[in-house]
Design a protein around this motif. Structure first.
Motif, short mmCIF file in Angstrom:
data_model
loop_
_atom_site.label_atom_id
_atom_site.label_comp_id
_atom_site.label_asym_id
_atom_site.label_seq_id
_atom_site.Cartn_x
_atom_site.Cartn_y
_atom_site.Cartn_z
N VAL A 209 0.90 -1.25 -0.04
CA VAL A 209 0.02 0.11 -0.09
C VAL A 209 0.85 1.33 0.04
O VAL A 209 1.71 1.36 0.98
N ILE A 210 0.68 2.16 -0.94
CA ILE A 210 1.58 3.22 -1.15
C ILE A 210 0.62 4.63 -0.72
O ILE A 210 -0.36 4.83 -1.44
N GLY A 211 1.11 5.39 0.22
CA GLY A 211 0.22 6.59 0.69
C GLY A 211 1.09 7.73 0.28
O GLY A 211 2.40 7.90 0.07
N PRO A 212 0.74 8.96 0.42
CA PRO A 212 1.34 10.30 0.18
C PRO A 212 2.42 10.56 1.02
O PRO A 212 3.37 11.43 0.67
N ASN A 213 2.31 10.32 2.38
CA ASN A 213 2.87 10.66 3.41
C ASN A 213 2.93 9.82 4.72
O ASN A 213 2.02 8.83 4.68
N ARG A 214 3.88 9.88 5.62
CA ARG A 214 3.85 8.95 6.93
C ARG A 214 2.74 9.42 7.71
O ARG A 214 2.01 8.33 8.69
N LEU A 432 5.69 -7.08 -7.60
CA LEU A 432 4.72 -7.63 -6.56
C LEU A 432 3.45 -8.10 -7.16
O LEU A 432 2.91 -7.88 -8.35
N GLY A 433 2.62 -8.86 -6.32
CA GLY A 433 1.34 -9.37 -6.97
C GLY A 433 0.24 -8.21 -6.99
O GLY A 433 -0.48 -8.18 -7.64
N HIS A 434 0.24 -7.25 -6.05
CA HIS A 434 -0.80 -6.08 -6.09
C HIS A 434 -0.15 -5.18 -5.24
O HIS A 434 0.40 -5.03 -4.13
N VAL A 435 -0.55 -3.92 -5.76
CA VAL A 435 0.15 -2.62 -5.27
C VAL A 435 -1.42 -1.47 -5.25
O VAL A 435 -2.07 -1.46 -6.25
N VAL A 436 -1.44 -0.96 -4.27
CA VAL A 436 -2.48 0.08 -3.92
C VAL A 436 -1.87 1.41 -3.86
O VAL A 436 -1.01 1.59 -2.90
N LEU A 437 -2.19 2.33 -4.88
CA LEU A 437 -1.68 3.55 -4.79
C LEU A 437 -2.61 4.64 -4.51
O LEU A 437 -3.68 4.88 -5.38
N ASP A 438 -2.57 5.02 -3.29
CA ASP A 438 -3.60 6.01 -2.97
C ASP A 438 -2.93 7.58 -3.05
O ASP A 438 -1.97 8.05 -3.05
N GLU A 439 -4.16 8.52 -3.10
CA GLU A 439 -3.92 9.95 -3.42
C GLU A 439 -2.86 9.95 -4.75
O GLU A 439 -1.97 10.82 -4.74
N ALA A 440 -3.19 9.29 -5.55
CA ALA A 440 -2.33 9.20 -6.86
C ALA A 440 -2.45 10.42 -7.74
O ALA A 440 -1.55 10.60 -8.50
N GLN A 441 -3.42 11.16 -7.47
CA GLN A 441 -3.32 12.49 -8.46
C GLN A 441 -2.09 13.47 -8.37
O GLN A 441 -1.97 14.24 -9.08
N SER A 459 -1.08 -6.46 -10.38
CA SER A 459 -2.05 -5.63 -10.95
C SER A 459 -2.03 -4.37 -9.70
O SER A 459 -1.37 -4.41 -8.85
N VAL A 460 -2.82 -3.34 -10.16
CA VAL A 460 -2.86 -2.06 -9.27
C VAL A 460 -4.03 -1.41 -9.08
O VAL A 460 -5.14 -1.76 -9.76
N THR A 461 -4.44 -1.24 -7.76
CA THR A 461 -5.73 -0.27 -7.72
C THR A 461 -5.19 1.23 -7.25
O THR A 461 -4.70 1.53 -6.33
N VAL A 462 -5.75 1.88 -8.12
CA VAL A 462 -5.33 3.53 -8.09
C VAL A 462 -6.42 4.05 -7.47
O VAL A 462 -7.59 3.96 -7.89
#
Length: 657
Positions: A209-214, A432-441, A459-462
């Motif tokens: 899971v990738i987020g914009p900040n800590r 990786l098998g799956h990545v979630v990318l939040d606040e992608a804009q 695959s990716v969830t944007v």
């Protein structure tokens, strides 16, 4: 179930101490996953089916009741007591309706207060005499005050959200959702669902899971553990790229960051890297025993030309080069009547003469040194940026004071992304098998590429909202972003029903949409409670402190959001007034419920009540009006129950009555 796991005796079931250690760790993880969460009930619903479910749901019998919960729970005999919300038999809890009851006679929702069962509510879906109605328990759960980190939404997932959550692993999904539509929760629950449906595969390949900040990651970090998923990693884009071994110690002007984040830089890097490949100037002579074998210059040129023309990583081609040269030698040996095997070919590939050719023709390249040279050497940059970057753009990315070494350089976040790109051109990045990318804009094209190469085989969830893009390089459209991500065929879904932001607040904030994202559909709040909303003129920080005191009379978390330059003065005023406050990401408690939030860190966070200080200052703190209005849109929509807007300067004209 936890006691059974704790009681397991493995002393005589393993062959050696290594197996025993691995098994014990698995048992410890199982015990940890079965820990009690005092305020988290194990079940929240019940389904009464009219008939036995199909063969794939053979555990059901006619008229049987299924309790639906966060986790699967079985009794001492192994019979299920609570069905996991992700199981196929649980799906009608989210999707069944009067129009399509999905063979469900009754759906029961349970209400809890502090972990205690306090209410229940029945819907007779197959009874034509009962009309459809809005669930009061569902409304109460959506509007319940929030203290602490983000909660899961398994009890309140809506049909359109459930459809996204349960979409397959093979396809990528992009969710465009305005404030309060639950896009972050949908992305996290999609991870939980995929881990349930494809656990073995994702256990091998990994999820991220990738987020914009800590602060944001800390806010969401308890959602997946509450659902029993403990192995999902969380990171920011900066975390990913600094893993290449560089430390971010510098910053870029907006102009430089925009150019460095442009996708054209990928081609500049590719050209600069390939420039290290030089044609051989002479042949190679390999000595083995009393025999000398010569590979002519034209043969070496053909080998190098063929490797350079293939779509191979620079490092992989460099490793293949000595084997190709050795093969040419083996062909000569066979013509001379010898019978060399693989061991001979490997020995020739390690020969000093062959190594010398590889070093001269296809030298090893360090990605950080390559980027360092591009940003320090104007001639080197001009040579490889010709036709891609104009003179002004080249000047923008060149360092004023070139660094002497990789360690001495003050790398910026954009520089670290360039190094990550260069490293991938040399050696393939692990996928990786799956990545979630939040606040992608808010990602640049080069940042999208950095994320995309970590999901080339997955695959990716944007997740994002184009109206909340607050960087100078903010995403213009999702198809463009998905192309940079390497997932052009991803399905774009739009969530327009708002569950968290009150009606009055989202209506007020939506006045900005025609100016910041004219093509987007405004969020329509489905909440029955309109929330509290007020806009007041203030005379100074004392009025802001007084507004915080008023907000603290309410239950739940309080956020004081202000332009970054004003936060220091507000912090002093709160301290002088004896009001303790937290920083973004710190967990609110019953004794500490007020958080002072710089507007630049507000994205993704939610508070029950928000005091918004001086909208004009938030706009003016950004490099241009459109970015400032987007930052203001984010700040306005952080409120879950109520919003007070205080202004000393006139409001931006877009918000004036």
């Amino acid at each position: 179930m936890r006691e059974d796991a704790q009681a397991l005796d493995i002393r005589d079931v393993t062959a050696n101490w290594v197996n025993a250690a691995v098994l014990q760790r698995q048992i410890d993880d199982r015990i940890k996953a079965l820990a009690d969460l005092a305020d988290t009930p194990l079940f929240f619903g019940r389904l009464d089916y009219l008939h036995a479910p199909g063969a794939e749901q053979a555990e059901g019998a006619e008229g049987e009741q299924f309790y639906i919960g966060r986790r699967h729970v079985h009794d001492a005999d192994g019979d299920p007591m609570v069905i996991d919300w992700r199981a196929p038999v649980s799906q009608p809890f989210y999707r069944a309706s009067k129009k399509d009851p999905m063979d469900v006679a009754l759906r029961r929702r349970f209400g809890y207060t502090g972990g205690d069962l306090t209410a229940y509510e029945d819907e007779h879906l197959s009874d034509p005499a009962e009309s459809a109605r809005t669930s009061k328990l569902l409304q109460q759960e959506i509007e319940r005050p929030r203290v602490g980190p983000m909660r899961d939404i398994v009890a309140t997932i809506q049909p359109e959200q459930d459809e996204i959550v349960r979409s397959g692993l093979a396809g990528s999904v992009c969710v465009q959702g305005g404030p309060g539509t639950g896009k972050t929760a949908v992305g996290l629950h999609r991870v939980a669902y995929l881990l349930y449906a494809h656990r073995e595969r994702l256990a091998r390949t990994g999820t991220l899971v990738i987020g914009p900040n800590r602060s944001f990651l800390h806010y969401i970090e308890q959602v997946l553990p509450a659902l029993g998923e403990l192995e999902v990693h969380q990171a920011t884009v900066d975390d990913l790229v600094t893993a290449r071994g560089v430390e971010i110690r510098g910053t870029d002007e907006a102009t430089a960051a925009i150019v460095k984040g442009d996708a054209r830089m990928a081609e500049v890097l590719r050209r600069a890297l390939r420039a290290h490949i030089t044609p051989p100037t002479e042949g190679a002579v390999v000595v083995r025993g009393s025999r000398r074998w010569r590979v002519a210059q034209y043969e070496l040129e053909e080998i190098v030309r063929e490797l350079a023309s293939r779509d191979m990583r620079y490092g992989a081609a460099r490793e293949a080069l000595p084997q190709r040269i050795a093969h040419a030698v083996l062909v000569q040996m066979e013509r001379a009547g010898e019978s060399p095997d693989d061991r001979v070919q490997n020995a020739v590939a390690r020969n000093a003469a062959v190594k010398a050719v590889v070093k001269d023709v296809w030298p090893a390249v360090d990605p950080a040194k390559l980027v360092l040279r591009l940003l320090s050497d104007a001639e080197f940059l001009a040579e490889h940026a010709a036709g891609l970057l104009d003179e002004d753009e080249q000047k923008a990315v060149l360092w004023v004071k070139p660094a002497r070494s990789v360690k001495a350089a003050k790398w910026s976040p954009a520089d670290a992304v360039l190094i990550d790109e260069a490293a991938d051109l040399i050696e393939r990045t692990h996928s990786l098998g799956h990545v979630v990318l939040d606040e992608a804009q808010d990602l640049s094209p080069m940042q999208y590429r950095a994320v995309g190469r970590r999901a080339t085989t997955g695959s990716v969830t944007v997740l994002g909202d184009l109206a909340q893009g607050t960087t100078p390089w903010a995403t213009a459209s999702w198809p463009e972003a998905l192309a940079h991500l390497g997932k052009p065929d991803a399905v774009v879904e739009e969530l327009t029903a708002g569950f968290r932001v009150p009606t009055d607040v989202i209506t007020y904030a939506s006045r900005l949409l025609p100016h910041i994202a004219p093509g987007l559909t405004p969020v329509a709040s489905v909440r029955e409670n309109p929330g509290s909303f007020a806009v007041r003129e203030a005379s100074g920080v004392d009025d802001v402190v007084a507004a915080c005191r008023r907000a603290l009379r309410h239950e739940g978390s309080i956020g004081l959001i202000a332009a970054d330059p004003r936060c220091a003065a507000l912090a002093e005023a709160l301290t002088a007034a004896g009001l303790p406050y937290l920083s973004p990401g710190e967990e609110t408690t019953a004794d500490a419920r007020l958080t002072l939030v710089p507007a630049s860190l507000a994205k993704g966070l939610e508070y029950d009540y928000v005091v918004l200080d001086d909208p004009a200052a938030i706009v003016d703190a950004e490099p241009d009006e459109r970015t400032g209005l987007r930052r203001l849109y984010v700040a306005l929509t952080r409120a879950v129950s109520g919003l007070q807007v205080l202004h000393t300067a006139p409001l931006p004209e877009q918000l004036e009555d």
